[in-house]
Design an enzyme around this catalytic site. Sequence first.
Site: not given
Length: 349
Positions: A167, A142
């Site tokens: 995350y 990501s």
Amino acid sequence: MKILVTGTAGFIGSHLVLPLLNRGDEVVGLDNINDYYDVTVKYGRLQRSGIDKGKIEYGKLVKSEKYPNYKFIKLNLEDKEALEKLFVDEKFDKVVNLAAQAGVRYSLTNPDAYIQSNIVGFLNLLECSRHNGIKYLAYASSSSVYGLNKDQPFSTSADVTHPMSLYAASKKSNELMAHTYSHLYDIPTTGLRFFTVYGPWGRPDMALFLFTKAILENRAIDVFNHGDMQRDFTYIDDITEGVIRVLDNPPSGVDEVDINPSNSTAPYKIYNIGNNNPVQLMDFIEAIEKKLGKKAKKNMLPLQAGDVPSTYADVSDLIEDLNYKPATPIQEGIDRFIDWYLDFFKVDL
């Protein structure tokens, strides 16, 4: 080629399986179909590839009614025993891991979900790949891994040791874990740092979906950092094309003198997949308004914890190695999403 694609009820995974199937690959899709967001969208995505909702049972392979070379299984990556059996039975050549607990803001209140899915689940995939002769593992990372890094555009050779959310930390952990397995067991692995993916069948928790729904319902949209944000929005078809090019070109490692954070002497690589053209949030909203023919009511709010004000992808490695650069204009991508949204939810303008 037989490929396991995890996360196929998800946004990117559901789009990826179709070109793989159309070019003749044999694909097994996997997803746990959790309720992080509306499962109606997830089942709709599965239906596109011929997977009948009524036939889905946990741990059972379901054959597609549209593609003879496609099967789907509902499974948790954390279920190691069931995952090991799947690998032994199906004898995959390659794996694309797109399954994960997504969302920066959700990680602030539900951290356990990220450790189980993104860390434990990924470890299980690595172990299954190691013990079953997998030729190549590509996986979703990501853009959030860049965290506090202020140097833009974000380069894969940059430092990413200051994540701003669990995350992001879980995604950076995946990169480190993958490198270890590439080094120890000679498994080619590539991590893909996606930048703000959008388009038809997109996630209901993402800005484009939330903004479109609110504007159509005459509700105000939440505009964080008082609108002073920009994102490198990347259209879904550009993402899937990038993934396929990566999947067809496994890394082989570099010489010791050429090592940087994006590669290794092991068969390991990291790529950014982004549009390389950040868009101001207010311009993004204006493009939605233009397509809908309707102005948005706005709640101007401060920056949320764990969020970053700007993202911008350096895709020079992608261009140099794979001769590819995402290029879909933002208005075109937004128009396609809204056309899908109006059709799927049966909304008249």
